[in-house]
Design a protein around this motif. Structure first.
Motif, short mmCIF file in Angstrom:
data_model
loop_
_atom_site.label_atom_id
_atom_site.label_comp_id
_atom_site.label_asym_id
_atom_site.label_seq_id
_atom_site.Cartn_x
_atom_site.Cartn_y
_atom_site.Cartn_z
N CYS A 177 24.81 24.38 69.46
CA CYS A 177 25.74 25.23 70.22
C CYS A 177 25.27 25.40 71.65
CB CYS A 177 25.89 26.59 69.55
SG CYS A 177 26.88 26.61 68.04
N ARG A 178 23.98 25.57 71.82
CA ARG A 178 23.44 25.78 73.16
C ARG A 178 23.54 24.51 74.02
NH1 ARG A 178 21.42 30.80 73.18
NH2 ARG A 178 20.59 31.68 71.24
N SER A 179 23.78 23.37 73.38
CA SER A 179 23.95 22.13 74.14
C SER A 179 25.30 22.10 74.85
CB SER A 179 23.85 20.92 73.21
OG SER A 179 25.04 20.76 72.43
N GLY A 180 26.23 22.94 74.41
CA GLY A 180 27.55 23.00 75.04
C GLY A 180 28.59 22.08 74.45
N HIS A 206 30.96 23.45 68.72
CA HIS A 206 31.82 24.63 68.79
C HIS A 206 32.30 25.05 67.39
CE1 HIS A 206 31.98 23.99 73.12
NE2 HIS A 206 32.29 22.73 72.87
#
Length: 215
Positions: free
Chosen positions: A38-41, A44
């Motif tokens: 999730c922190r990779s963007g 989702h």
């Protein structure tokens, strides 16, 4: 019913309360791996909501170049299953990604075992909802998956899907980890048989800390 992205706290609740019951341990990423993704963007988790009630969910993984997205997990909460909500969520995703070339699904492939009836029902579910199974399949951490595609804009191809599929995992894993755990497309002559499952790989998604142990 609306789709809304889940925050990390909601994802943790979903992972521990719903997904652990719904998915075999060898198919379910640890929460820590999901959080890192999730922190990779590009990862989702979305929920299908009716007011304050969560009815279902999809965890979506965008290919680095865009235009393709993988449904990493799709489910309906335990109290709302068998009511057609899964198909509704797929339709909502098709509408959401209507300008994209492809929505990719990995569905566990039949292998002649006792789980085959369930696996075939899952594959039929995707077929009924407009997905076509492709001529390649894959192996991920020792699990064999068939691959299917829905192309909302009609521009998706098998070649484009395979390249986007590879790119998802190549972006996330170092080369040595990709070579050991990921096979897209599957090579029946050289099966991957890693000793670990998702559930045992506590350092995912990079696996760097485990490299010296398992080589």
């Amino acid at each position: 019913m609306i789709l809304r992205e889940l925050d990390l706290e909601e994802l943790k609740w979903l992972h521990d309360r719903e997904m652990k019951e719904a998915f075999p341990s060898e198919e379910l990423k640890p929460y820590a791996a999901m959080e890192a993704l999730c922190r990779s963007g590009l990862y989702h988790p979305v929920g299908a909501w009716e007011g304050d009630d969560l009815l279902g969910y999809a965890v979506l993984w965008e290919s680095p170049g865009g235009k393709y997205v993988l449904i990493d997990y799709l489910g309906v909460t335990a109290s709302r299953r068998n009511g057609g909500l899964g198909g509704q969520i797929l339709q909502m995703l098709k509408d959401q990604f209507r300008d994209w070339d492809g929505i990719i699904v990995e569905s566990e492939a039949p292998d002649g075992g006792e789980q085959d009836p369930l696996r075939k029902r899952r594959m039929d579910f995707y077929r009924r909802n407009g997905y076509a199974f492709l001529d390649y399949d894959c192996v991920l951490f020792g699990v064999h998956y068939a691959v299917c595609l829905c192309s909302p804009n009609g521009k998706g191809t098998q070649a484009g899907t395979m390249e986007a599929h590879k790119a998802l995992y190549r972006r996330q894993f170092s080369q040595w980890a990709y070579d050991r755990y990921i096979q897209i497309p599957r090579d029946p002559e050289h099966p991957l048989q890693p000793p670990e499952s998702w559930a045992e790989q506590t350092t995912l998604p990079g696996l760097e800390e485990r490299k010296e142990e398992i080589l």
